[in-house]
Design an enzyme around this catalytic site. Structure first.
Site, mmCIF file in Angstrom:
data_model
loop_
_atom_site.group_PDB
_atom_site.id
_atom_site.type_symbol
_atom_site.label_atom_id
_atom_site.label_comp_id
_atom_site.label_asym_id
_atom_site.label_seq_id
_atom_site.Cartn_x
_atom_site.Cartn_y
_atom_site.Cartn_z
ATOM 1 N N GLN A 211 0.829 -1.207 0.000
ATOM 2 C CA GLN A 211 0.000 0.000 0.000
ATOM 3 C C GLN A 211 0.863 1.256 0.000
ATOM 4 O OE1 GLN A 211 -2.727 -2.333 3.193
ATOM 5 N NE2 GLN A 211 -3.158 -0.160 3.121
ATOM 6 N N ARG A 361 -7.932 -0.965 8.494
ATOM 7 C CA ARG A 361 -8.983 -0.023 8.087
ATOM 8 C C ARG A 361 -9.285 0.959 9.207
ATOM 9 N NH1 ARG A 361 -13.716 -1.613 3.925
ATOM 10 N NH2 ARG A 361 -14.217 0.509 3.386
#
Ligand code: FES
Ligand code: FES
Lengths: 776, 167
Positions: A211, A361
């Site tokens: 990411q 998240r």
């Protein structure tokens, strides 16, 4: 802006043309498989690769001792702790990497893995984090010179004395002890890479599920610079990613081993882990033990809170937080309520469990914080016999009080909490539901209504406070507009399903008037994209999205100059409307953005730089503070404990919305990832450190059947400091949903004196709790 | 000890030699380079590898390639035709039925069989029908909508609105 443009990236995904790491096949590519420890804590007495090496196709078996020769057997974690790449003498958790088998195809690699003989001398592991702090606990990190215990760090914030005084004098004090379970991001694509080292050019191309490709390039250079792999020789490519959720931020040993092997043999090496390896060894999330207290008045005024945390980091602190924030943004945990007294403290410990603490998240521990504050707020309402919605309405920070200084030092940028909760209550039909519940209670039926009204903190972050390994947490955008008026834009972030190819194009389209379909968005190649810290913690819109708007505005300034030159007027005489500049009072005298861009290459004013491109590195002045009001309705079967989520209404406020369809999709997905830990998911270890549910057969990721039909909506309170007033939304639902569900279940059980259950709240837990209260 | 097998994939015949233990998913992905079919687990739980075998949806990670000998395999790559996208593909795009796209090919293949057997499924039937396929991103709401949209289109009815209900 505000338009549900269908996603540009979908065409390839729906036709099987996505390009994920495991799809990469290079000539001569070798496959790597990893031998893992069956023990949570053991000495390695020997590793025998003889039989493995006899298997056709097996090329090499690599151990920690091999890596030690190149000083590649250790690596730093993102929290400046250290982690073994491969062990030389001791394994510290079950499923830890012990050796790597390299072969010409994946089946041979697996055969080789089965044939490697490792002799262990098991030791008694430390699994319980409380026991890990006991004075007689064995010291686990003997690799750290002088380390005398298993304590990692202590953190605190707030006013201890004032809080103690408040609590000793308060009319009402409520307290709960809770565990936020160890869970896993479980993206459907696991982690993997293809390391492709080219000996002749001394150049590494690293395709990997990351990411944060730019930060990873720097980390690789720091780890491998001493063997000649300096940063300009490294290209990290993050292709399509099958879900990240924070689990693809850290550097896992498998990546480093693959690089080392490719470096040594000069061939590409692919490593893609199995699901079971992914669940058992890759970074977990959460695992906070929290004691939370709230003090207030009998009339229902919240006066203060106190939090004490024990953080189980496993073998090493491999969290991926900003450096100065060992507990991430836990200090947002004072919540959406107007009070000024709090004290929070945390201690982190080592245990013989896999390392981690990733921000799943979640903007770094916000999920844990929100669960604690929203649960204790309900507990307080229950204690004084007040409706939890009314209690929240009376204690909310008022719209006009923003920007609001929190007792832990944050400046909440904007919010309208009353409007959000009111909309949620109206949508769900709150008053009617309470009436229905009262009726049902008379009949002995169990129905619960749970609320969560959370404040989020996203968009890390202002460089004065936020860095990872010293690199400031700005993010970047580079826009190049071609002579024909079509553009390519590149970013330091990396979508893993969030739809950046569409939303970034929409931002630029809005600012420049070039249609979104003519703007190609690229991310994830460190050779071409500007440096950035990547996508996680809902930071892409707050940082790179802002960078896109600012870079586009730089271009608009240039466009104005060119238009003035072309129209032979002064810049001040020009007015902008999306797509063109025109002369004030003479709208027929206009130049479209396409004409202006063409002129930038063909007929630009003398003395002006030719071309039409701009880059911006955006350093946000503050974080953004999205919020939400969630209401969950559950029905519980008293006989079996079965819990049915009847309805779930989620009202989010993420400021101005770029693409409602994508925002809503993010909310849906996050809600399912919220019900997961609330009711289904937890990584469970026995006292010997064996994982009891390390596969998808027993780690219960919700299917379409467990996932309710979500009802969503929004309010809009723009961020005053973000260039387009947006805030970031991806993690709000994951953060906000678990306490709404837990509060609903506890509400249903409250007539029996049950005030708390730890998540995941399973039918068995409910059944047991009811039986303990004498319900049969 | 390799075995020769012939399988037809998306209408094209392939004859190849495989070890008897080779999984169908690896033949599809690595031998035939059709990488739209994905692998998400090692326990037959996620459905990312779903393909149609003689028209029935199967998890291709749980089938040996030799078991597919002489059979027809359909993968996501064969869905769209010269006339354009399959109604399911269109449904997923129009209704935002995917985020990362990793589960999508498996979902599409599973949904194709579902609609074949039940052209007008209820929401509940859809949810149970895709319960062997995990999606970590979407929360399933829009996958359900996408399948309803495709069902309507395939029945020749007007498709439901694709505007998000986001009050
Ligand atoms: S890969 Fe998970 S079911 Fe086949
Ligand atoms: S879209 Fe990512 S797993 Fe379904």
């Amino acid at each position: 802006m505000g338009h549900s443009l269908k996603r540009k990236e979908d065409a390839r995904f729906i036709q099987g043309k996505g390009h994920y790491v495991d799809d990469i096949q290079l000539p001569g590519m070798l496959h790597m498989d990893i031998v893992r420890s069956p023990y949570a804590y053991a000495k390695i007495k020997s590793i025998n690769a003889e039989e493995a090496l006899k298997i056709p196709g097996v090329v090499a078996v690599v151990t920690g001792k091999d890596l030690e020769k190149y000083n590649l057997h250790w690596m730093p974690t993102l929290m400046s702790d250290t982690q073994m790449v491969l062990p030389t003498d001791t394994v510290m958790y079950q499923a830890q990497e012990v050796a790597a088998v390299i072969a010409t195809d994946r089946y041979a690699a697996r055969d080789g893995k089965e044939a490697v003989m490792v002799e262990y001398e098991p030791m008694k592991p430390v699994i319980d984090p409380y026991k890990s702090l006991a004075p007689d606990a064995p010291v686990l990190r003997t690799d750290k010179e002088g380390k005398k215990d298993n304590h990692i760090w202590h953190w605190e914030v707030g006013d201890k004395e004032a809080t103690e005084k408040l609590f000793s004098e308060a009319e009402v004090v409520v307290k709960e002890q809770m565990h936020i379970p160890r869970i896993h991001v479980a993206s459907i694509e696991t982690c993997g890479c293809v390391a492709d080292y080219d000996k002749i050019n001394n150049h590494l191309t690293m395709y990997m599920t990351t990411q944060a490709p730019h930060a990873i390039r720097t980390v690789i250079a720091l780890v491998a610079g001493h063997v000649g792999l300096t940063e300009e020789k490294i290209r990290v490519i993050s292709p399509d990613i099958g879900g990240g959720f924070g689990g693809k931020v850290p550097v896992y040993p498998g990546y480093v081993i693959a690089i080392a092997v490719s470096f040594l043999v000069g061939k590409p090496v692919k490593w893609v882990e199995d699901r079971s390896e992914n669940l058992q060894a890759d970074s977990f999330a959460r695992d906070y033990h929290i004691t939370v207290e709230m003090a207030g008045t009998k009339a229902g005024k919240i006066l203060g809170t106190r939090f004490k945390i024990l953080a189980d980091h496993g073998y090493t602190d491999a969290a991926a937080n900003p450096s100065k924030f060992p507990t991430g943004m836990f200090s947002i945990g004072t919540g959406s309520y107007d009070y000024q007294t709090t004290f929070m403290e945390a201690d982190a410990v080592y245990t013989n469990k896999p390392p981690g603490g990733v921000a799943y998240r979640c903007s770094f521990r916000v999920t844990e914080a929100v669960h604690a504050i929203e649960r204790i707020t309900d507990r307080f309402a229950f204690e004084i016999g007040k409706d939890p919605a009314a209690l929240r309405m009376e204690n909310f920070i008022k719209k006009e009080d923003f920007p609001w200084k929190s007792p832990t030092g944050w400046e909440y940028d904007s919010g309208d909490y009353h409007a959000g909760l009111k909309l949620a209550m109206d949508t769900v039909g709150y008053d009617e539901l309470r009436k229905e519940q009262a009726e049902k209670r008379k009949r002995g039926e169990l129905m619960g209504i749970g609320i969560s009204t959370f404040t989020e903190i996203v968009g890390a972050g202002p460089s004065k406070d936020f860095d990872i390994l010293g690199i400031k947490m700005f993010d970047s955008a580079e826009i190049r507009v071609h002579p024909t008026g079509k553009a390519i834009a590149r970013f330091g972030t990396k979508s893993q399903g969030q739809g950046h190819e569409t939303t970034y194009a929409q931002i630029i389209a809005e600012e420049l008037g070039i249609p979104a379909e003519n703007i190609q968005v690229e991310e994830g190649d460190t050779d071409t994209a500007p440096y950035g810290l990547g996508t996680y913690a809902s930071r892409s819109t707050p940082t790179a999205g802002a960078a896109a708007a600012v870079a586009a505005r730089k271009l608009r300034d240039k466009a104005r100059k060119i238009a003035a030159y072309l129209l032979e007027v002064s810049e001040d005489d020009l007015e902008w409307e999306p797509g063109k500049f025109f002369v004030k009072g003479a709208p027929e005298k206009a130049k479209t953005i396409q004409e202006i861009v063409f002129a930038a290459y063909t007929n630009h004013p003398q003395g002006m730089e030719a071309g039409f491109e701009a880059t911006h590195y955006y350093d946000p002045p503050n974080l953004t503070f999205p919020s939400g009001a969630y209401i969950c309705i559950v029905d519980i079967d008293k006989e079996t404990g079965e819990i049915k989520v009847r309805r779930f209404v989620a009202i989010d406020d993420c400021g101005n919305i770029i693409n409602p369809m994508i925002v809503q999709g993010q909310v849906h997905g996050g809600l399912t990832q919220g019900i997961a830990p609330a009711m289904y998911e937890e990584l469970i270890y026995d006292e010997d450190g064996n994982i009891l549910n390390g596969t998808f057969m027993d780690y219960l990721v919700p299917t379409a059947v467990e996932s309710p039909s979500w009802e969503t909506g929004h309010t809009v309170t723009p961020s005053p400091h973000h260039p387009i007033g947006a805030k970031g939304v991806g993690e709000s639902p994951t953060v906000g949903a678990p306490p709404a569900i837990a509060n609903a279940i506890v509400d249903a059980l409250s007539p029996y004196g049950i005030t708390h259950l730890d998540i995941p709240i399973t039918p068995f837990k409910v059944w047991k709790a009811l039986r303990e209260k004498g319900v049969n | 000890m390799k075995k020769e097998i012939t399988i037809s994939v998306n209408g094209e015949k392939h004859t190849l030699e495989v070890e008897p233990r080779t999984l169908l998913v690896h033949v599809i992905r690595e031998h035939l380079r059709l990488t739209g079919t994905h692998i998400g687990c090692d326990t037959s739980s996620c459905g990312a590898c779903t393909v149609l075998l003689n028209g029935k949806s199967v998890k291709s990670c749980t089938i040996l390639a030799v078991q597919a000998n002489g059979k027809e395999v359909s993968t996501v790559e064969g869905m769209a035709t010269a006339d354009g996208l399959h109604p399911l593909q269109e449904g997923f795009k129009e209704n935002h039925g995917l985020h990362c796209g990793f589960c999508t090919p498996g979902m599409l293949m599973r949904a194709a069989e579902l609609l074949e057997n039940n052209p007008n499924p209820t929401e509940e039937e859809i949810r149970w029908g895709i319960s062997g396929n995990l999606c970590r991103c979407t929360g399933y709401n829009n996958i359900v909508k996408a399948i309803q949209y495709a069902g309507a289109k395939m029945r020749g009815e007007e498709t439901p609105s694709t505007e998000p209900e986001f009050v």
